[in-house]
Design a protein around this motif. Structure first.
Motif, PDB file in Angstrom:
ATOM      1  N   VAL A  91       0.853  -1.190   0.000  1.00 54.00           N
ATOM      2  CA  VAL A  91       0.000   0.000   0.000  1.00 54.00           C
ATOM      3  C   VAL A  91       0.890   1.241   0.000  1.00 54.00           C
ATOM      4  O   VAL A  91       0.643   2.208  -0.722  1.00 54.00           O
ATOM      5  N   ARG A  93       4.013   3.649  -0.660  1.00 51.34           N
ATOM      6  CA  ARG A  93       4.963   3.922  -1.736  1.00 51.34           C
ATOM      7  C   ARG A  93       5.814   5.128  -1.354  1.00 51.34           C
ATOM      8  O   ARG A  93       5.390   5.975  -0.576  1.00 51.34           O
ATOM      9  N   ASP A 118       5.263  -1.616  -9.765  1.00 51.16           N
ATOM     10  CA  ASP A 118       4.499  -1.717  -8.525  1.00 51.16           C
ATOM     11  C   ASP A 118       3.146  -2.354  -8.813  1.00 51.16           C
ATOM     12  O   ASP A 118       2.557  -2.138  -9.882  1.00 51.16           O
ATOM     13  N   SER A 120      -0.434  -2.325  -6.697  1.00 52.01           N
ATOM     14  CA  SER A 120      -1.085  -1.763  -5.512  1.00 52.01           C
ATOM     15  C   SER A 120      -2.564  -2.120  -5.515  1.00 52.01           C
ATOM     16  O   SER A 120      -3.274  -1.795  -6.459  1.00 52.01           O
ATOM     17  N   GLY A 125      -2.278  -6.545  -2.238  1.00 52.59           N
ATOM     18  CA  GLY A 125      -1.252  -6.341  -3.239  1.00 52.59           C
ATOM     19  C   GLY A 125      -0.270  -7.490  -3.401  1.00 52.59           C
ATOM     20  O   GLY A 125       0.090  -7.852  -4.527  1.00 52.59           O
ATOM     21  N   SER A 149       7.267  -6.403  -0.283  1.00 58.23           N
ATOM     22  CA  SER A 149       6.320  -5.424   0.248  1.00 58.23           C
ATOM     23  C   SER A 149       6.861  -4.864   1.549  1.00 58.23           C
ATOM     24  O   SER A 149       7.279  -5.628   2.427  1.00 58.23           O
TER      25      SER A 149
END
Length: 346
Positions: A91, A93, A118, A120, A125, A149
């Motif tokens: 979640v 970044r 990525d 998301s 994810g 992650s």
């Protein structure tokens, strides 16, 4: 979705050292609890979460993600020069552009041939990334993938504590903020590969099923708020909607796998708390004795929760060779992924 050629060659995690107990969180809200006459201990009582961890202030998600990446590469039989794909699946970044995977790639010293991006999708994810990487392996496009992650709930929790000191809030209007106090931090990574490249004793990804209900996409929403983070959750409605999505996806999952509620030896879920676990197992007819949890000591760590709980279960000997495991993921939006793992006993 069925997979015949995908192995989970290694999985590892990294955790921050700083621990906040639920009592610590409530101590930071002592004035709020007193004003609203809230009983001490309600946070742990309602969720089952005793503590959660946070990275030091200023830690970027890429740094957390790379810590787990280093941990899994240390376990892996592959050299980092052999990695074909890197996916950062948190979640959190570093920024909108470039992809956080670009920073993770640099921190890990991966080669120029490694494709990066990525993925998301809220707390789902990592499992989404497993499906993407697994499909690319299954189709022959790549041989080895590294999924990382790194989640950091500290900015959200600290901003929530500050917001809850608003004297205009009531016992009713604080409810959408409550779920924020369950969030923690951590990182996890896994190497997926074509199964003939991994030891024959490696875990195998066998199937996955997906169910989506975007009618529920307003029940949990998070965004930036200046330099901070903000999230509002209708926990009661989200629980109901999530269980309904899970029930529909379980029907898909059992159809594609041929499994029954008794088939998995171990069940690993997204780590929300004890109420979610109890309701989910009851709705799907699963045996709670097959559950393995980490929310008590890690809290809800977003996309990290389900895979890090798998890693913990392996370390504890709660999931081992010769067994099947079901990964039951859920993410706000609302979407569910369920995965079937088989671990050969050779």
């Amino acid at each position: 979705m069925k997979f015949n050629q995908v192995a989970i060659e290694s999985i590892a995690y990294a955790l921050p050292e700083e621990v906040w107990t639920s009592a610590d969180v409530e101590a930071k809200l002592a004035d709020v609890y007193k004003r609203l006459k809230l009983p001490e201990g309600r946070l742990e009582l309602m969720t089952g979460i005793r503590e959660r961890r946070f990275w030091p202030k200023g830690t970027f998600p890429s740094q957390a993600s790379a810590q787990a990446g280093e941990a899994v590469l240390a376990q892996s039989s592959f050299d980092r020069s052999e990695i074909d794909l890197l996916i950062h699946s948190a979640v959190c970044r570093d920024r909108l552009e470039p992809a956080t995977a670009a920073y993770v790639h640099g921190l890990l010293g991966l080669p120029g041939k490694t494709q990066i991006f990525d993925v998301s999708n809220a707390c789902l994810g990592f499992l989404n990334a497993m499906v993407v990487a697994g499909s690319m392996i299954e189709s022959g496009q790549i041989e080895r993938a590294l999924i990382c992650s790194g989640e950091n709930g500290r900015p959200l929790v600290e901003n929530t504590i500050q917001q809850l000191h608003d004297p205009g809030l009531t016992r009713k209007t604080i409810k959408p903020y409550f779920a924020n106090l369950t969030i923690g931090a951590g990182a996890v990574a896994a190497v997926l590969c074509r199964k003939d490249l991994a030891p024959a004793s490696s875990m195998q990804l066998r199937a996955a099923a997906v169910e989506t209900d975007t009618a529920a996409n307003e029940l949990c929403q998070g965004d930036s708020s200046g330099d901070a983070l903000e999230m509002l959750t209708d926990s009661e409605e989200l629980l109901v909607a999530g269980i309904n999505v899970a029930k529909r996806n379980w029907a898909r999952f059992t159809e594609v796998t041929g499994w029954t509620p008794g088939s998995p030896d171990r069940v690993i879920t997204h780590q929300v708390g004890k109420a979610h676990t109890r309701e989910l197992f009851g709705a799907l007819g699963l045996d709670l004795a097959k559950d393995f949890t980490t929310f008590e000591t890690l809290g809800n760590v977003g996309s990290v929760s389900c895979p890090i709980t798998l890693a913990y279960a392996i370390e504890a000997g709660a999931y081992k060779a010769g067994e099947r495991a079901a990964l039951l993921g859920i993410g706000s939006g609302l979407s569910s992924i369920m995965m079937a793992l088989e671990w050969p006993d050779l």
